[in-house]
Design an enzyme around this catalytic site. Sequence first.
Site, PDB file in Angstrom:
ATOM      1  N   HIS A 131       0.910  -1.219   0.081  1.00 38.13           N
ATOM      2  CA  HIS A 131      -0.060  -0.003   0.054  1.00 38.13           C
ATOM      3  C   HIS A 131       1.017   1.178   0.026  1.00 38.13           C
ATOM      4  CE1 HIS A 131       0.876  -1.120   4.124  1.00 38.13           C
ATOM      5  NE2 HIS A 131       0.688  -0.106   4.425  1.00 38.13           N
TER       6      HIS A 131
ATOM      7  N   HIS B  47       1.236   5.143   0.963  1.00 43.00           N
ATOM      8  CA  HIS B  47       0.603   6.315   2.213  1.00 43.00           C
ATOM      9  C   HIS B  47       0.585   7.619   1.240  1.00 43.00           C
ATOM     10  CE1 HIS B  47       0.838   4.000   6.139  1.00 43.00           C
ATOM     11  NE2 HIS B  47       1.779   3.144   5.243  1.00 43.00           N
TER      12      HIS B  47
HETATM   13  P1  5GP Z   1       2.370   0.131   7.308  1.00 43.50           P
HETATM   14  O1  5GP Z   1       2.695   0.417   8.754  1.00 43.50           O
HETATM   15  O2  5GP Z   1       2.180  -1.227   6.914  1.00 43.50           O
HETATM   16  O3  5GP Z   1       2.914   0.964   6.065  1.00 43.50           O
HETATM   17  O4  5GP Z   1       0.853   0.982   7.194  1.00 43.50           O
HETATM   18  C1  5GP Z   1      -0.543   0.366   7.517  1.00 43.50           C
HETATM   19  C2  5GP Z   1      -1.199   1.094   7.743  1.00 43.50           C
HETATM   20  O5  5GP Z   1      -2.668   0.735   7.775  1.00 43.50           O
HETATM   21  C3  5GP Z   1      -1.254   1.845   9.208  1.00 43.50           C
HETATM   22  O6  5GP Z   1      -1.219   3.445   8.989  1.00 43.50           O
HETATM   23  C4  5GP Z   1      -2.593   1.757   9.741  1.00 43.50           C
HETATM   24  O7  5GP Z   1      -3.031   2.818  10.556  1.00 43.50           O
HETATM   25  C5  5GP Z   1      -3.460   1.486   8.681  1.00 43.50           C
HETATM   26  N1  5GP Z   1      -4.535   0.450   8.906  1.00 43.50           N
HETATM   27  C6  5GP Z   1      -4.343  -1.000   9.471  1.00 43.50           C
HETATM   28  N2  5GP Z   1      -5.502  -1.517   9.699  1.00 43.50           N
HETATM   29  C7  5GP Z   1      -6.400  -0.546   8.945  1.00 43.50           C
HETATM   30  C8  5GP Z   1      -7.940  -1.026   8.752  1.00 43.50           C
HETATM   31  O8  5GP Z   1      -8.522  -1.917   9.205  1.00 43.50           O
HETATM   32  N3  5GP Z   1      -8.663   0.043   8.129  1.00 43.50           N
HETATM   33  C9  5GP Z   1      -7.791   1.418   7.748  1.00 43.50           C
HETATM   34  N4  5GP Z   1      -8.658   2.159   7.184  1.00 43.50           N
HETATM   35  N5  5GP Z   1      -6.604   1.353   7.966  1.00 43.50           N
HETATM   36  C10 5GP Z   1      -5.880   0.311   8.537  1.00 43.50           C
END
Ligand code: 5GP
Length: 137
Positions: free
Chosen positions: A100, A102
């Site tokens: 994903h 950001h």
């Molecule tokens: P990473 O740390 O893997 O780059 O980012 C994961 C992101 O996904 C985090 O910013 C977290 O807040 C978001 N996230 C995790 N679970 C969910 C969810 O169930 N719904 C939404 N909308 N965001 C999520």
Amino acid sequence: MKEDCIFCKIARGSIPSATVYEDSHFRVILDINPATKGHCLIIPKEHFDNIYDLDGETAGKLFSLATCIARAMKDALKCDGLNVLQNNGQIAGQTVFHFHLHLIPRYEGDEVNLTWTPHESDAEELEELRKAIRKGI
Ligand code: 5GP
Ligand code: ZN
């Protein structure tokens, strides 16, 4: 679709999310624990663990979409800046192992810290690194 992957379920709509955009390849949602107001995630519907798995065609479409979403966010949120961030591996801050991107709007005084301490380097080391990376491309 990967079993037990939360973003596969969100991307395909079996878990609800605050969706700002959807097409046949991607869903763009609001992060549930945003770094700042309006923090968005672009999620491919197909499962890729990380950037190493992502194919070039999907990556191209994804970044093209990112430019549209970024402009819409700038207009709607009146943010002062925007960071594009993508984490791969636990050490890099990845917590959801479905690729994903950001999009983090930035506001004066928001206290988000995405900076690092720059280190010294020497020419010999840079040359070794340049050759090592280049070999694999
Ligand atoms: P990473 O740390 O893997 O780059 O980012 C994961 C992101 O996904 C985090 O910013 C977290 O807040 C978001 N996230 C995790 N679970 C969910 C969810 O169930 N719904 C939404 N909308 N965001 C999520
Ligand atoms: Zn997945």
